[in-house]
Design an enzyme around this catalytic site. Structure first.
Site, PDB file in Angstrom:
ATOM      1  N   TYR A  56     -25.394 141.274  98.135  1.00 25.87           N
ATOM      2  CA  TYR A  56     -25.533 141.039  96.700  1.00 25.87           C
ATOM      3  C   TYR A  56     -24.192 141.236  96.005  1.00 25.87           C
ATOM      4  CZ  TYR A  56     -30.510 141.873  97.804  1.00 25.87           C
ATOM      5  OH  TYR A  56     -31.763 141.851  98.350  1.00 25.87           O
ATOM      6  N   SER A 204     -39.786 140.423  95.025  1.00 34.27           N
ATOM      7  CA  SER A 204     -40.180 139.351  94.103  1.00 34.27           C
ATOM      8  C   SER A 204     -41.674 139.404  93.778  1.00 34.27           C
ATOM      9  CB  SER A 204     -39.802 137.977  94.669  1.00 34.27           C
ATOM     10  OG  SER A 204     -38.416 137.822  94.747  1.00 34.27           O
ATOM     11  N   PRO A 205     -42.210 140.573  93.429  1.00 32.47           N
ATOM     12  CA  PRO A 205     -43.648 140.660  93.141  1.00 32.47           C
ATOM     13  C   PRO A 205     -44.054 139.936  91.866  1.00 32.47           C
ATOM     14  CG  PRO A 205     -42.567 142.710  92.539  1.00 32.47           C
ATOM     15  CD  PRO A 205     -41.539 141.882  93.264  1.00 32.47           C
ATOM     16  N   LEU A 206     -43.063 139.535  91.056  1.00 36.36           N
ATOM     17  CA  LEU A 206     -43.337 138.744  89.852  1.00 36.36           C
ATOM     18  C   LEU A 206     -42.923 137.293  90.039  1.00 36.36           C
ATOM     19  CD1 LEU A 206     -42.285 141.291  87.088  1.00 36.36           C
ATOM     20  CD2 LEU A 206     -44.545 140.874  88.071  1.00 36.36           C
ATOM     21  N   GLY A 207     -42.851 136.866  91.301  1.00 36.53           N
ATOM     22  CA  GLY A 207     -42.530 135.465  91.559  1.00 36.53           C
ATOM     23  C   GLY A 207     -41.193 135.045  91.001  1.00 36.53           C
ATOM     24  N   ARG A 208     -40.180 135.921  91.183  1.00 33.10           N
ATOM     25  CA  ARG A 208     -38.825 135.676  90.657  1.00 33.10           C
ATOM     26  C   ARG A 208     -38.852 135.451  89.139  1.00 33.10           C
ATOM     27  NH1 ARG A 208     -36.143 135.485  95.299  1.00 33.10           N
ATOM     28  NH2 ARG A 208     -37.184 134.575  97.101  1.00 33.10           N
ATOM     29  N   GLY A 209     -39.750 136.180  88.487  1.00 31.78           N
ATOM     30  CA  GLY A 209     -39.852 136.103  87.039  1.00 31.78           C
ATOM     31  C   GLY A 209     -40.819 135.062  86.530  1.00 31.78           C
TER      32      GLY A 209
END
Length: 327
Positions: A56, A204-209
């Protein structure tokens, strides 16, 4: 903040972690001051599980996290990763390495950038198909014996790879993408983890936002935002996926919470061996995520959410090149 245990070796972490990737790259403009303030606020709220990686930045996110936790190492469960290769002189280059000599050098470099003498969990970020997993994990096990990492893990590994790795040295966690619109782990990975006593760290539990319901088009994203290249965020796929997110929004309104909170609570409700690590670089969103950790969803809530986002209705792959995952 509730604690959860990842794996049978005793790695205890906050029930929700903090993904730090977007503080340095991939999701638009950076704000180091606010990012460090977000990490400090996370610790205040009991979020002790911080996730970074050498790739990163590249190579700068570990330095940022290191500055944020300076003098507070004992408050942190620190995770980093090796295995994806990048070059400063060629930003587009991507490679993979699991060579034992590389594993050791990568760990030494990460410890230096983080300013610590050990990490709590060290993941292989992507499996190297050219190097037997037994050799890579053997090198990781040496790092455990030397005290440079307390536990080890894998990322985006398939069940066969997980079994072979676990036979060499106990794997405490596997990090895989998992959310209402990324549920492939349910098929074989999660059952394998539970059979072997390994935890799931859901990135990514929020689907990458996307599951926040705030992304209307790719043009709404910064020009260098890597989501512009992800099939799920493009053209017709995006329109179809927005219909699913709208359903999540309706259920969230019923419960008096945000779509993001409901989506995150769904992941956290998948079991006490599942720990989501939503990423954010702003305190306001961190606090929203922490509030979701305290939500309790009924079986009816979980069923309605799963029905609102049927797996077969999600349009597009989660990466432009899926050969890098499930290895």
């Amino acid at each position: 903040m509730e604690k959860r245990t990842l794996g049978s070796q005793g790695l205890a972490v906050s029930a929700v972690g903090l993904g730090c990737m977007g503080m340095s790259e991939f999701y638009g403009a950076r704000d180091e001051r606010e990012s460090i303030a977000t990490i400090h606020r996370a610790l205040e709220l009991g979020v002790d599980f911080l996730d970074t990686a050498d790739v990163y930045g590249p190579f700068t996110n570990e330095e940022l996290v290191g500055r944020a936790i300076a003098g507070r190492r004992d408050e942190v469960v620190l995770a980093t990763k090796f295995g994806i290769l990048r070059r400063l002189d060629d930003p587009s280059y991507r490679g993979v390495s699991g060579r034992p000599e590389y594993v050791r050098q990568a760990c030494e470099d990460s410890l230096r950038r983080l300013g610590v003498d050990h990490v709590d969990i060290y993941y292989q970020h992507r499996v190297d198909l050219e190097v037997p997993i037994e050799e890579t994990v053997g090198a990781m096990a040496e790092l455990v014996h030397e005290g440079k990492t307390r536990y080890i893990g894998l990322s985006e590994a398939k069940p066969e790879t997980i079994r072979r790795a676990h036979a060499v040295h106990p794997i405490s966690a596997v990090q895989s993408e998992c959310s209402l619109w990324s549920r492939e782990v349910e098929d074989a990975v999660l059952p394998t983890l539970r059979e072997l006593g390994i935890g799931l760290v859901a990135y990514s539990p929020l689907g990458r936002g996307f599951l926040t319901g705030t992304i209307a088009s790719p043009e709404a994203l910064d020009p260098d935002d890597f989501r512009r290249k992800i099939p799920r965020f493009q053209a017709e796929n995006l329109a179809r996926n927005r219909e699913l997110v709208a359903r999540v929004g309706e259920l969230a309104t019923e419960k008096g919470v945000t779509p993001a909170q409901l989506a995150l609570a769904w992941v956290a409700s998948q079991g006490p061996d599942v720990v989501p690590i939503p990423g954010t670089k702003r305190r306001v969103y961190l606090e929203e995520n922490v509030a979701a950790a305290a939500m309790e969803l009924s079986p009816s809530d979980l069923s309605r959410l799963a029905d609102a986002v049927p797996r077969e209705r999600v349009a597009g792959d989660r990466y432009a090149d899926m050969s890098w995952v499930n290895r």
